[in-house]
Design an enzyme around this catalytic site. Structure first.
Site, PDB file in Angstrom:
ATOM      1  N   CYS A   8     -50.114  19.412  -2.484  1.00  0.00           N
ATOM      2  CA  CYS A   8     -49.622  18.078  -2.842  1.00  0.00           C
ATOM      3  C   CYS A   8     -48.139  17.916  -2.532  1.00  0.00           C
ATOM      4  O   CYS A   8     -47.544  16.903  -2.872  1.00  0.00           O
ATOM      5  CB  CYS A   8     -49.871  17.779  -4.316  1.00  0.00           C
ATOM      6  SG  CYS A   8     -49.027  18.893  -5.457  1.00  0.00           S
ATOM      7  N   HIS A  47     -33.996  11.838  -0.114  1.00  0.00           N
ATOM      8  CA  HIS A  47     -34.426  10.438  -0.154  1.00  0.00           C
ATOM      9  C   HIS A  47     -34.749   9.939   1.252  1.00  0.00           C
ATOM     10  O   HIS A  47     -35.728   9.233   1.466  1.00  0.00           O
ATOM     11  CB  HIS A  47     -33.308   9.556  -0.746  1.00  0.00           C
ATOM     12  CG  HIS A  47     -33.131   9.710  -2.221  1.00  0.00           C
ATOM     13  ND1 HIS A  47     -34.161   9.558  -3.123  1.00  0.00           N
ATOM     14  CD2 HIS A  47     -32.036  10.008  -2.964  1.00  0.00           C
ATOM     15  CE1 HIS A  47     -33.712   9.740  -4.346  1.00  0.00           C
ATOM     16  NE2 HIS A  47     -32.427  10.014  -4.288  1.00  0.00           N
TER      17      HIS A  47
END
Length: 563
Positions: free
Chosen positions: A488, A193
């Site tokens: 990606c 995160h």
């Protein structure tokens, strides 16, 4: 923590480029494990048990108020943490400990949270990562019960470099780039995160720096280089002056990715919902290289209907008329458990039924999603491409391409996240019309290192030469079949690594919208031949640190741009 040629330079894993200096401010630690203390008096058992519910509700409401002040993924993180604070499992277990064992409320919360966290860790994958959220909620509830300061990011008058063991998702989501000049954590990895939010906010960040709390103490001045993955302790005034202060604004992108000699490289955005699509459009992304569709499915006990899905996808497609939008079909399993497609009792979810493999057990879910994508594509002007996650074999490719064809979806591709797909890219791309490298999982599987495990952060580095060789192999397969190969994964947002990827043959790069301008600027300063030479230098390296160092030293534009 390792030391380079100078005793005041320490190295971790760079996860968000940029250079910034400032005084250290460590995250406020939680109060720690409470004492068992004397038993709660019999006549106080019920009132003390009820205090836990009120404290948890106060924490949840505080997090919900914070969530309302931010958008996108930051809001989702805070809302998720708020939901956990209000989860009756944690509160009920703690209240039972007060009533049954007469434990003080704070001690009961500590023990109950330990039980819940252990259950999550045993499930592995995404659920194991949620154990960190449980600890955050536990500490907040205990602070509410005892009147102690809430642990987390400190409030200081001057901007600072934030140092922590790791950052709780709720802390990360509230970071203010005007006040937090850089982030350094002892734990965490390139896909944590902390890393993802730092990149989206443009805050330089280094993670996995062992001993950070002992070395980088409060008020000590440090210079953080998020691209190189280094922290210099007590830098000179000249070094501080040369460091780029993180800007509140994004470097502009003109909407045309290219090298210095005019070789086109599509610069696309990763989006996960309509809000992030708005950010991608505003950043002039040339399209979407990864549209994560899980936002329609998460926190549900059954799949959404075709009409609901089509409407949700359409809200993203509407932002990109005439532009490419690559939609990834449902990536359930491992870190995204969904009961309607995946069993919850797998021993090793990361190596289990996930991604396209779920269609073996629930083929109707894939069929319904493809029908919804086809409907949304017909209703909008975006150029819709579709790809499947976790493809490992030629047979899987053939089955997915055929499924797409039944719904008139002719641009059917695969994600290359498994080494077998990279090594079989030639025959796979004889069937699929394109490939997109998911470098987060490709690195995890190539290096046999859980990408969520901070202690293995140095292995979870996309600069690993073995990973770059798999990228090279995939691009070779693409060239053999005249098929485009994109990236990606988070690697695409690293401007130095982007140059290497283009040199290896990658045709498009998809990233967080904020990174587009910086990646574009570095590519525009580097010609294609230089990209190829730097790719060769990275492939010849024997370690991730060596590969990164070789490339960065040969790209003076990084220093000029403060990257």
């Amino acid at each position: 923590m390792t030391t380079t040629d100078s005793s005041d330079l320490v190295r971790g894993v760079g996860v968000s480029p940029g250079r910034a200096a400032g005084p250290v401010a460590q995250v406020r630690p939680p109060a720690g494990e409470p004492d068992t203390g004397p038993p709660v008096p019999e006549d106080r058992v019920d009132p003390e048990a009820e205090r836990i519910g009120r404290a948890a509700q106060a924490v949840a409401e505080d997090l919900e108020r914070s969530a309302a002040s931010v958008e996108g993924e930051r809001r989702e993180l805070l809302e998720t943490t708020a939901q956990m604070a209000a989860d009756p499992t944690l509160v009920g277990t703690a209240a039972d400990l007060v009533r049954g064992e007469r434990l003080p409320p704070e001690r009961a919360v500590w023990q109950a949270a330990g039980t819940v966290a252990e259950q999550l860790r045993e499930l592995g994958g995404y659920m194991a990562e949620r154990a960190r959220d449980v600890a955050d909620v536990r500490d907040r509830i205990i602070a509410e019960l005892t009147g102690a300061p809430v642990p987390g990011v400190p409030q200081r008058a001057e901007p600072f470099v934030l140092v922590a063991l790791d950052l709780a998702p709720a802390d990360t989501a509230l970071l203010d780039p005007e006040r937090v000049r850089a982030i350094v954590t002892a734990e965490g990895g390139p896909t944590s995160h902390t890393a993802i939010l730092a990149r989206s906010l443009g805050i330089p960040a280094v993670v996995g720096l062992r001993g950070a709390l002992e070395t980088l103490t409060d008020d000590r001045t440090v210079l953080v280089d998020g691209g190189a993955g280094t922290v210099r302790v007590d830098p000179t005034e000249e070094e501080i002056a040369a460091a780029r202060r993180p800007a509140a604004t994004t470097r502009p992108f003109d909407g045309h990715g290219r090298t210095a000699d005019g070789h086109d490289v599509e610069l696309l955005a990763n989006v996960g919902d309509p809000t992030s699509a708005e950010a991608a459009e505003a950043a002039n992304a040339q399209g979407v290289g990864l549209f994560r569709t899980e936002f329609c499915f998460l926190d549900r006990t059954e799949e959404p209907g075709i009409e609901e899905q089509a409407a949700a996808y359409g809200k993203v497609l509407a932002h990109f008329p005439g532009k490419k939008v690559v939609i990834r079909t449902l990536d359930a399993g491992a870190d995204k458990p969904m009961p309607f497609v995946v069993a919850d009792d797998e021993v090793n979810p990361a190596l289990g039924v996930r991604g396209l493999r779920t269609s073996r057990h629930a083929p109707e879910v894939l069929d319904h999603q493809l029908a919804a994508i086809a409907q949304a594509a017909a209703d909008h002007e975006a150029d819709v491409w579709v790809m499947a996650p976790m493809v490992a074999t030629v047979e899987e490719t053939e089955a997915f391409v055929a499924a797409c064809g039944r719904y008139g979806l002719t641009r059917a591709g695969v994600m290359v996240e498994v080494p077998s797909a990279a090594l079989l890219s030639g025959p796979i791309l004889a069937r699929a019309t394109f490939a997109s490298l998911g470098t987060n999982d490709l690195t995890q599987y190539a290096m046999a290192a859980d990408r969520l495990l901070g202690s293995l952060a140095e292995l979870s580095d996309p600069w690993q030469p073995a990973v770059l060789r798999l990228v090279e192999a995939t691009c070779a397969g693409g060239a053999q079949q005249s098929r485009p190969v994109g990236v990606c994964g988070e690697a695409a947002a690293d401007p130095a690594l982007a140059v290497v990827l283009v040199g290896l043959g990658v045709t498009s790069l998809s990233m967080t919208p904020r990174a587009l301008g910086e990646v574009a600027a570095v590519l525009q300063a580097t010609d294609l031949q230089a990209c190829r030479e730097l790719a060769g230098a990275a492939l010849a390296a024997e370690s991730a640190a060596d590969a990164r160092s070789r490339v960065r030293e040969a790209l003076p534009v990084l220093a000029e741009l403060g990257l």
